[in-house]
Design a protein around this motif. Sequence first.
Motif, short mmCIF file in Angstrom:
data_model
loop_
_atom_site.label_atom_id
_atom_site.label_comp_id
_atom_site.label_asym_id
_atom_site.label_seq_id
_atom_site.Cartn_x
_atom_site.Cartn_y
_atom_site.Cartn_z
N GLY A 126 0.82 -1.21 0.00
CA GLY A 126 0.00 0.00 0.00
C GLY A 126 0.85 1.25 0.00
O GLY A 126 0.34 2.34 -0.29
N VAL A 127 2.15 1.11 0.33
CA VAL A 127 3.06 2.26 0.24
C VAL A 127 3.78 2.17 -1.11
O VAL A 127 4.39 1.15 -1.41
N THR A 128 3.66 3.22 -1.91
CA THR A 128 4.31 3.24 -3.23
C THR A 128 4.92 4.61 -3.46
O THR A 128 4.72 5.52 -2.66
N GLY A 129 5.59 4.75 -4.58
CA GLY A 129 6.01 6.07 -5.03
C GLY A 129 4.77 6.82 -5.50
O GLY A 129 3.76 6.20 -5.87
N ALA A 130 4.85 8.16 -5.54
CA ALA A 130 3.70 8.95 -6.02
C ALA A 130 3.51 8.70 -7.52
O ALA A 130 2.39 8.45 -7.98
N GLY A 219 0.35 -0.57 9.95
CA GLY A 219 -0.68 -1.50 9.49
C GLY A 219 -0.22 -2.93 9.69
O GLY A 219 0.93 -3.18 10.09
N GLY A 220 -1.12 -3.87 9.40
CA GLY A 220 -0.79 -5.28 9.51
C GLY A 220 -0.35 -5.81 8.16
O GLY A 220 0.80 -5.68 7.76
N ALA A 221 -1.35 -6.39 7.44
CA ALA A 221 -1.04 -6.93 6.12
C ALA A 221 -0.99 -5.82 5.09
O ALA A 221 -0.50 -6.02 3.98
N GLN A 222 -1.49 -4.65 5.43
CA GLN A 222 -1.62 -3.53 4.49
C GLN A 222 -1.54 -2.23 5.29
O GLN A 222 -1.86 -2.24 6.49
N VAL A 223 -1.12 -1.15 4.66
CA VAL A 223 -1.05 0.11 5.40
C VAL A 223 -2.47 0.51 5.86
O VAL A 223 -3.45 0.35 5.13
N GLU A 224 -2.55 0.95 7.12
CA GLU A 224 -3.85 1.35 7.68
C GLU A 224 -3.85 2.82 8.11
O GLU A 224 -4.90 3.44 8.21
N SER A 225 -2.65 3.34 8.41
CA SER A 225 -2.58 4.75 8.81
C SER A 225 -1.16 5.26 8.59
O SER A 225 -0.23 4.47 8.40
N ARG A 241 -3.77 3.82 1.40
CA ARG A 241 -2.53 3.90 0.60
C ARG A 241 -1.74 5.14 0.99
O ARG A 241 -2.31 6.16 1.36
N VAL A 242 -0.40 5.01 0.85
CA VAL A 242 0.49 6.16 1.02
C VAL A 242 1.36 6.22 -0.23
O VAL A 242 1.99 5.23 -0.61
N ALA A 243 1.36 7.38 -0.87
CA ALA A 243 2.18 7.55 -2.08
C ALA A 243 3.22 8.62 -1.80
O ALA A 243 2.87 9.73 -1.42
N CYS A 244 4.50 8.26 -1.97
CA CYS A 244 5.58 9.18 -1.60
C CYS A 244 6.37 9.63 -2.81
O CYS A 244 6.72 8.81 -3.67
#
Length: 430
Positions: A126-130, A219-225, A241-244
């Motif tokens: 869930g964390v990716t590049g923007a 998060g656990g299996a996926q980003v939650e916050s 999701r978090v996009a950086c």
Amino acid sequence: MTAMALEHCDLLIVGAGPAGMAAAVAAAPSGASIAVIDDNPAPGGQIWRDGPGASLPVAARTWRDALERHSNIRVCSGTRVVAAPARNELLLEDAERGWRMQWNKLILCTGARELLLPFPGWTLPGVTGAGGLQALIKAGLPVEGERIVIAGSGPLLLAAAATVRAAGAKVVRVAEQASFAAVAGFAASLLRWPGKAIQAVTLADGQYRTSSRIVSAHGGAQVESVRLLQGDREVEIACERVACGFGLTPNTQLGRMLGCALATADGGAQALAVDALQATSLPGIYAAGECTGFGGSERALVQGTIAGHAAVGNERAAKPHEAERARWNAFAARLHRSFALGPAIRQMPQPGTLVCRCEDVPFSALADCSGWTDAKLHRRCGMGACQGRVCGDAAQFLFGWTPPAPRPPLSPARIATLAGLADHEDVDRQ
Ligand SMILES: Cc1cc2nc3c(=O)[nH]c(=O)nc-3n(C[C@H](O)[C@H](O)[C@H](O)COP(=O)(O)OP(=O)(O)OC[C@H]3O[C@@H](n4cnc5c(N)ncnc54)[C@H](O)[C@@H]3O)c2cc1C
């Protein structure tokens, strides 16, 4: 074994983004045989990436049409460079075959990639590049109804937010590390580039916050916050999701493998060094677009135009474009000044934060290394599947280490492609 095909073109262009497209179109009236290769399935590069979830702007279609209008331009999509087996020759591969391509002139338009920087939780799904999230959405990733946080620095955050909104997701925060003064100064300066000012207004987002940076994702299996530091206040925001996006790094690998010299571009990145005609330090090899430094699609287009004219010997046609290039160079310089990454970004990783995700190497294991080779040999940093493409850039940013020039194969290749070189006697390297 069947002998590997050997093809020839007068001008080979690597990269079909704005720079490569403009270079091909500028060179075409000379009548030279031109081949444009790109590893993406269709021309357009990063900004005009196509796919089931993409809607192409008019400019992208116009440039594609222009490529098609010239019968002496051959576009090879889904094709990548594997090696440079001989002087003026590249080994290429697509889904069906590998082949050798000889060229008289070469223009490198290999663009840039995102700078991904480590922070606690950056390895969570869930964390990716923007830009990575933009690419996934354009390729068809469904994000409708999701809450998405975008963090990092620069106008690409707003471009990513627009893509996210258009796909039906909710942008719950755009966290820009630069200060309000820096962003306001940049916005005011856009009067010199009115097209960019209009773009900025259309991209404006109510969730945009300055002096904000990412602390950690949870998060656990996926980003939650995600936890953000906004000024001196820490906030936690629930999201899927978090996009950086921490800016871009010029794609210099192919140029470096060939032996092209590097120079420090605006913003401090190492980019391919070019002269006024976009010629690199090697005879017959030119470079244009973001492999020579990040500066936006307009700059890439005009650099590509100059390189295309110069590569076919029409220096006179290149000349009138110099003023426009200077205009966009000034924009690039302003952009880099305004969104320079602050020292706090270097403090994001904690001792246990993985820097090399492929080989599980934490930040603490690298702190006492003397350089990239030491980190690679003794900590396995950069020895995994990505071959240092991600952690190499991160280590360069965090520790100032410059990874050595890449060796072939430049990208993963089928064994048949590499074996096809076995009957190839000409080993006259550049
Ligand atoms: C992930 C990402 C997302 C972006 N999104 C936006 C956006 O939404 N809006 C915006 O204004 N700007 C965006 N940019 C900035 C944008 O890249 C530029 O302004 C513009 O596209 C630069 O044009 P270019 O021709 O220099 O390079 P690019 O457009 O990057 O084109 C380079 C091309 O070369 C190909 N290539 C590279 N190496 C090889 C190789 N060895 N073999 C074969 N092909 C190769 C790449 O696949 C790519 O298609 C983005 C940049 C990135 C990295």
